[in-house]
Scaffold this motif. Structure first.
Motif, mmCIF file in Angstrom:
data_model
loop_
_atom_site.group_PDB
_atom_site.id
_atom_site.type_symbol
_atom_site.label_atom_id
_atom_site.label_comp_id
_atom_site.label_asym_id
_atom_site.label_seq_id
_atom_site.Cartn_x
_atom_site.Cartn_y
_atom_site.Cartn_z
ATOM 1 N N UNK A 84 0.859 -1.179 0.000
ATOM 2 C CA UNK A 84 0.000 0.000 0.000
ATOM 3 C C UNK A 84 0.900 1.234 0.000
ATOM 4 N N UNK A 85 0.485 2.330 -0.637
ATOM 5 C CA UNK A 85 1.268 3.564 -0.562
ATOM 6 C C UNK A 85 1.354 4.074 0.874
ATOM 7 N N UNK A 86 2.479 4.660 1.235
ATOM 8 C CA UNK A 86 2.691 5.134 2.604
ATOM 9 C C UNK A 86 2.038 6.468 2.877
ATOM 10 N N UNK A 87 1.624 7.208 1.837
ATOM 11 C CA UNK A 87 1.090 8.555 2.046
ATOM 12 C C UNK A 87 -0.415 8.595 2.299
ATOM 13 N N UNK A 88 -1.051 7.439 2.385
ATOM 14 C CA UNK A 88 -2.481 7.392 2.658
ATOM 15 C C UNK A 88 -3.344 7.329 1.422
ATOM 16 N N UNK A 89 -2.763 7.457 0.246
ATOM 17 C CA UNK A 89 -3.529 7.393 -1.003
ATOM 18 C C UNK A 89 -3.604 5.951 -1.494
ATOM 19 N N UNK A 90 -4.308 5.760 -2.615
ATOM 20 C CA UNK A 90 -4.336 4.464 -3.269
ATOM 21 C C UNK A 90 -5.171 3.436 -2.543
ATOM 22 N N UNK A 91 -4.811 2.167 -2.749
ATOM 23 C CA UNK A 91 -5.534 1.052 -2.149
ATOM 24 C C UNK A 91 -4.580 -0.119 -1.972
ATOM 25 N N UNK A 92 -4.876 -1.018 -1.038
ATOM 26 C CA UNK A 92 -4.015 -2.194 -0.860
ATOM 27 C C UNK A 92 -4.007 -3.066 -2.115
ATOM 28 N N UNK A 93 -2.852 -3.676 -2.363
ATOM 29 C CA UNK A 93 -2.714 -4.577 -3.510
ATOM 30 C C UNK A 93 -1.950 -5.823 -3.077
ATOM 31 N N UNK A 94 -2.457 -6.974 -3.448
ATOM 32 C CA UNK A 94 -1.799 -8.221 -3.050
ATOM 33 C C UNK A 94 -0.554 -8.465 -3.894
ATOM 34 N N UNK A 95 0.547 -8.798 -3.213
ATOM 35 C CA UNK A 95 1.794 -9.109 -3.897
ATOM 36 C C UNK A 95 2.024 -10.602 -4.028
ATOM 37 N N UNK A 96 1.661 -11.374 -3.004
ATOM 38 C CA UNK A 96 1.956 -12.807 -3.020
ATOM 39 C C UNK A 96 0.978 -13.562 -2.130
ATOM 40 N N UNK A 97 0.463 -14.651 -2.663
ATOM 41 C CA UNK A 97 -0.385 -15.547 -1.862
ATOM 42 C C UNK A 97 0.500 -16.500 -1.063
ATOM 43 N N UNK A 98 -0.064 -17.051 0.005
ATOM 44 C CA UNK A 98 0.624 -18.074 0.811
ATOM 45 C C UNK A 98 2.063 -17.645 1.107
ATOM 46 N N UNK A 99 2.212 -16.457 1.707
ATOM 47 C CA UNK A 99 3.547 -15.910 1.960
ATOM 48 C C UNK A 99 3.510 -14.976 3.155
ATOM 49 N N UNK A 100 4.697 -14.722 3.726
ATOM 50 C CA UNK A 100 4.854 -13.805 4.848
ATOM 51 C C UNK A 100 6.287 -13.304 4.847
ATOM 52 N N UNK A 101 6.650 -12.486 5.864
ATOM 53 C CA UNK A 101 8.013 -11.963 6.030
ATOM 54 C C UNK A 101 8.583 -11.326 4.765
ATOM 55 N N UNK A 102 7.919 -10.315 4.199
ATOM 56 C CA UNK A 102 8.480 -9.668 3.014
ATOM 57 C C UNK A 102 9.773 -8.929 3.340
ATOM 58 N N UNK A 103 10.726 -8.966 2.430
ATOM 59 C CA UNK A 103 11.972 -8.212 2.594
ATOM 60 C C UNK A 103 12.580 -7.940 1.241
ATOM 61 N N UNK A 104 13.253 -6.793 1.114
ATOM 62 C CA UNK A 104 14.030 -6.453 -0.067
ATOM 63 C C UNK A 104 15.484 -6.382 0.387
ATOM 64 N N UNK A 105 16.330 -7.359 0.023
ATOM 65 C CA UNK A 105 17.642 -7.484 0.659
ATOM 66 C C UNK A 105 18.727 -6.557 0.157
ATOM 67 N N UNK A 106 18.375 -5.522 -0.626
ATOM 68 C CA UNK A 106 19.426 -4.642 -1.152
ATOM 69 C C UNK A 106 20.136 -3.916 -0.004
#
Length: 331
Positions: free
Chosen positions: A309-331
């Motif tokens: 979801x956007x951090x500024x309060x706009x937009x709407x939630x969007x699903x990224x992955x089913x059957x998943x948890x612990x999201x991370x971007x390792x850069x």
């Protein structure tokens, strides 16, 4: 019209061709068998498959795959939209070439491991822990790691639970086993109480300052900590599981909006400079430490799926992955 003719290989030559073909087929089958066995062995031992590294997708979103319990990299071109090949973890986070994998061990009482992994996801340190994995964070540099374990109970929604939060400095090897040792200032005064609990650490870019939740007397507070000065001070109430933005100006957090046990939290963003806060467009009850995937976007777990979801309060939630948890971007 005469038939086309050509020299036929001798019996000796044909025999050598057959032997060479069998060797090539056998070599290919052996290589395939070894690769498959290596993958099965990695899955059985909970380690990463050969070739599955943080370098392989440093800008890609990684998640814990629920079906296998292993870390996966989201890839729209792969079967099922993800490549599963990482270590087995109950909680996972990575940054700066370092990964933190929390693994629950079987048996009673509950015990776990905190595994420190390098960029090739090879184990470099293991810490035995009491309790159930809850939160995991690595600083942007990869030098500092923190984890939170449930010592009793298994949900932040319950009125009675106990956590133990640790910080590990890879530069010195020093481990803070329990953050409750850090002197706490609350309401402008040094505060002591037996019910103090810390959880959900988020590190600043300087590898010294951090933010976390402290709970005492039935209330939660956002605290700012200073590792060099070995101190922490409360900034405001009703903040849980803070997550500092990459530019260090905002904190995403869980805010309690209901006293009931069903979805008591909403996801908010707090501006450190102004003290203003706002809810994001996600209206469901989020019980997770949100991840900043970039300067403007949050990712989090809900209902066994990963959403953004956007951090500024706009937009709407969007699903990224089913059957998943612990999201991370390792850069």
């Amino acid at each position: 019209m005469p038939a086309l003719t050509g020299a036929r290989p001798s019996i000796h030559a044909r025999a050598w061709i057959l032997v060479l073909a069998l060797l090539l087929l056998g070599g290919g089958a052996t290589a395939y068998t070894l690769r498959a066995a290596s993958g099965r062995e990695a899955a059985a031992t909970g380690t990463a498959d050969p070739g599955f590294t943080l370098d392989g997708g440093a800008d890609a979103l990684h998640v814990r795959d629920t079906a296998s319990g292993r870390v996966a990299r989201l890839d729209p071109s792969a079967p099922g939209g993800r490549v599963v090949g990482g270590p087995s973890c109950d909680r996972f986070h990575a940054a700066g070439g370092t990964a933190l994998c929390l693994q629950r061990r079987p048996g009673v009482p509950a015990r776990s491991y905190a595994l420190v992994l390098d960029r090739r996801l090879r184990e470099v340190r293991r810490v035995g822990l009491p309790g159930i994995p809850s939160r995991a964070r690595v600083s942007a540099s990869g030098n500092l790691l923190s984890w939170t374990m449930f010592a009793t109970g298994d949900s932040y929604a319950r009125s009675s639970f106990s956590t133990r939060t640790s910080i590990l400095d890879l530069r010195t090897g020093y481990l803070v086993k329990n953050m409750e040792q850090i002197p706490l200032t609350l309401g402008g005064r040094r505060y002591h109480a037996p019910d103090v609990n810390y959880w959900g650490v988020s590190f600043a870019a300087d590898d010294n300052r951090f933010y976390a939740t402290v709970s005492t007397a039935g209330r939660t507070h956002l605290v700012e900590g200073d590792l060099r000065n070995w101190s922490a001070r409360a900034l405001r109430e009703n903040v849980e599981c803070p997550s500092l933005s990459p530019d260090g100006t905002r904190i995403a957090f869980k805010k309690r909006v209901s006293d009931g046990p069903r979805e008591p939290w909403r996801l908010y963003v707090y501006e450190l400079a102004t003290g203003r806060e706002h809810a994001v467009a996600e209206r469901r009850g989020i019980d997770d430490q949100a991840l900043w995937t970039d300067h403007a976007t949050l990712a989090y777990g809900y209902g066994g799926e990963v959403w953004t979801v956007p951090a500024d309060g706009t937009g709407a939630p969007r699903r990224l992955a089913r059957a998943a948890s612990s999201p991370t971007v390792p850069r």
